[in-house]
Design a protein around this motif. Structure first.
Motif, PDB file in Angstrom:
ATOM      1  N   UNK A  25      39.731  48.663  39.170  1.00 48.04           N
ATOM      2  CA  UNK A  25      40.829  48.523  38.290  1.00 48.04           C
ATOM      3  C   UNK A  25      42.016  49.015  39.204  1.00 48.04           C
ATOM      4  N   UNK A  26      41.861  50.010  40.123  1.00 45.68           N
ATOM      5  CA  UNK A  26      42.933  50.562  40.717  1.00 45.68           C
ATOM      6  C   UNK A  26      43.304  49.147  41.460  1.00 45.68           C
ATOM      7  N   UNK A  27      42.639  48.660  42.190  1.00 40.19           N
ATOM      8  CA  UNK A  27      43.150  47.415  42.983  1.00 40.19           C
ATOM      9  C   UNK A  27      43.685  46.347  42.270  1.00 40.19           C
TER      10      UNK A  27
ATOM     11  N   UNK B 207      46.518  42.865  42.316  1.00 41.42           N
ATOM     12  CA  UNK B 207      46.332  41.362  41.918  1.00 41.42           C
ATOM     13  C   UNK B 207      45.313  41.186  41.136  1.00 41.42           C
ATOM     14  N   UNK B 208      45.753  40.779  39.866  1.00 41.90           N
ATOM     15  CA  UNK B 208      45.052  40.789  38.733  1.00 41.90           C
ATOM     16  C   UNK B 208      43.761  39.692  38.644  1.00 41.90           C
ATOM     17  N   UNK B 209      43.779  38.762  39.523  1.00 43.50           N
ATOM     18  CA  UNK B 209      42.738  37.937  39.772  1.00 43.50           C
ATOM     19  C   UNK B 209      41.845  38.406  40.783  1.00 43.50           C
ATOM     20  N   UNK B 210      41.929  39.560  41.225  1.00 43.89           N
ATOM     21  CA  UNK B 210      41.189  39.981  42.549  1.00 43.89           C
ATOM     22  C   UNK B 210      39.566  40.028  42.349  1.00 43.89           C
TER      23      UNK B 210
ATOM     24  N   UNK C 256      34.849  33.435  42.762  1.00 44.52           N
ATOM     25  CA  UNK C 256      34.795  31.960  41.910  1.00 44.52           C
ATOM     26  C   UNK C 256      35.092  30.991  42.669  1.00 44.52           C
ATOM     27  N   UNK C 257      34.093  29.831  42.572  1.00 49.17           N
ATOM     28  CA  UNK C 257      33.839  28.817  43.170  1.00 49.17           C
ATOM     29  C   UNK C 257      34.801  27.792  43.162  1.00 49.17           C
TER      30      UNK C 257
ATOM     31  N   UNK D 159      46.196  33.259  52.551  1.00 47.73           N
ATOM     32  CA  UNK D 159      45.139  33.694  53.405  1.00 47.73           C
ATOM     33  C   UNK D 159      44.055  33.911  52.623  1.00 47.73           C
ATOM     34  N   UNK D 160      44.257  34.687  51.397  1.00 50.97           N
ATOM     35  CA  UNK D 160      43.081  34.864  50.350  1.00 50.97           C
ATOM     36  C   UNK D 160      42.317  33.647  50.062  1.00 50.97           C
ATOM     37  N   UNK D 161      43.183  32.479  49.681  1.00 52.32           N
ATOM     38  CA  UNK D 161      42.394  31.295  49.349  1.00 52.32           C
ATOM     39  C   UNK D 161      41.481  30.674  50.437  1.00 52.32           C
TER      40      UNK D 161
END
Ligand code: ADP
Ligand code: MG
Length: 371
Positions: free
Chosen positions: A219-221, A225-228, A262-263, A277-279
């Motif tokens: 939850x800190x992270x 980024x909500x979708x983390x 998530x796939x 980059x994340x994607x």
């Protein structure tokens, strides 16, 4: 007498497993909720039966003549759970596999599927596979004391985000700052992660505080980024080292419970900077997992297995293939809006299901001897 029957069951289970090969795939369809349109496009298995099949009505297709039709896609897995299934029932199906980590096997259980399909509910929730597996292993290890076995149980919990490892059990202060490296001991076929906190599971309730600490770190992270949570993998690692004071046997097994990112196919276009980059990293690590399983399935001596192509597969190197047992849950949504992703997930799972990896060997050995 009870213990004897239990032991027999386990031996039998391990033999059946070896005949089946050691990758199994199960599908779970989540229920629909409140306001969701219940236009079920999946024909569900009969919840009373141990179903293995499901059918999905595909998207509308328009022929050259302008006729609209929908194809039915049929799938078959080791087990299919319908939307009324409870976590308890899912756990019963995997409990023997979980136990085999006590017998010296490396076990990997994955939850794969698009965001919202039920991965975290199945794996990491307070009533999911992580606490259930931990409790059961603790109980069995306690029972095995009568036969001379003592076990140490060490739990750790990591997040793989953007090809970096974060310690979900570490202090929230340096959750994202601390660097962790994966180290392999190729001789012993063991993996360690540097600077990782591990918690001794010397009471069955220790797992609850582990899940709480992991949630706190997440939850800190998440404020950034909500979708983390849907963009990272989380891996719960339970190391089990046993020693039998009567026979001198030792046993080393690891149970890895993996809640995958998530796939859903993430579009590179439109994403910028960090998000891009994340994607790319998510797409890469999930396809790398598929590649590793595929390469293992070729079963040829000397086949290159691309473990190093992603942090996740590198972390799990010694728990995938060879000396290990793998189970993949593919989670799907029953909604019309998700048909395309559902079909993609089921196809991926079918590929995994058709992979046959050679038999697993447990790492039990008599003290002092090498075999
Ligand atoms: P994912 O981790 O795959 O993104 P979640 O596990 O978070 O999906 O599920 C999305 C929502 O649906 C959550 O609120 C979760 O509690 C609920 N849910 C998912 N599967 C089930 C199920 N089988 N039974 C009841 N609720 C479920
Ligand atoms: Mg989730």
């Amino acid at each position: 007498k009870l213990i004897k029957e239990e032991t027999l069951r386990r031996i039998l289970f391990n033999q059946v497993q070896e005949l089946k090969g050691n990758i199994r795939v199960m599908c779970r369809v989540r229920p629909t909720f409140g306001a969701e349109d219940n236009a079920a496009q999946i024909s569900f298995p009969d919840s009373d039966k141990e179903s293995k099949e499901l059918a999905l009505l595909g998207q509308e297709e328009r022929s050259a003549m302008g006729n609209v039709s929908r194809k039915t896609h049929a799938f078959s897995f080791d087990r299919v759970f319908g939307p009324t299934t409870q976590n308890q029932e899912v756990f019963e199906e995997i409990s023997q596999l979980v136990q085999s980590a006590l017998d010296g096997y490396n076990v990997c259980i994955f939850c794969y599927g698009q965001t919202g399909a039920g991965k975290t509910h199945t794996m990491s929730s307070a009533d999911g596979m992580i606490p259930r597996a931990t409790h059961q292993i603790y109980e069995t290890a306690t029972n095995l004391r009568d036969k001379g076995w003592t076990y140490s149980m060490e739990g750790s919990f990591v997040e793989v985000y953007n090809e970096e490892i974060h310690d979900l059990l570490g202090s929230s202060k340096d959750f994202e700052k601390k660097k962790h490296e994966i180290r392999h001991d190729d001789q012993k076929k063991q993996t360690t992660v540097t600077g990782l906190k591990s918690v001794s599971l010397d009471s069955p309730d220790a797992v609850e505080s582990i899940l709480k600490q992991a949630d706190a770190n997440r939850s800190v992270a998440a404020t950034k980024s909500n979708e983390r949570s849907s963009r990272s993998h989380s891996v719960f690692i339970l190391k089990l080292v046993g020693r039998n004071s009567t026979t001198g046997e030792t046993s080393e097994g690891t149970l890895n419970l993996v809640d995958l990112a998530g796939s859903e196919r993430l579009k590179i276009s439109g994403a910028e900077g960090e998000r891009m980059k994340e994607t790319q990293n998510i797409n890469k690590s999930l396809s790398c997992l598929g590649d590793v399983i595929g390469a293992l399935g070729q079963g040829k001596e000397g086949t290159h297995i691309p473990y190093r192509n992603s942090k996740l597969t590198y972390l799990l190197q010694y728990s995938l293939g060879g000396n290990s047992k793998t189970l993949m849950f593919v989670m799907v949504s029953p909604l019309e809006a998700n048909v395309k992703e559902t079909l993609t997930s089921l196809k991926f799972a079918t590929k995994v299901h058709n992979t046959h990896i050679g038999t697993a060997k447990k790492s039990t050995r008599v003290r002092g001897s090498e075999s």
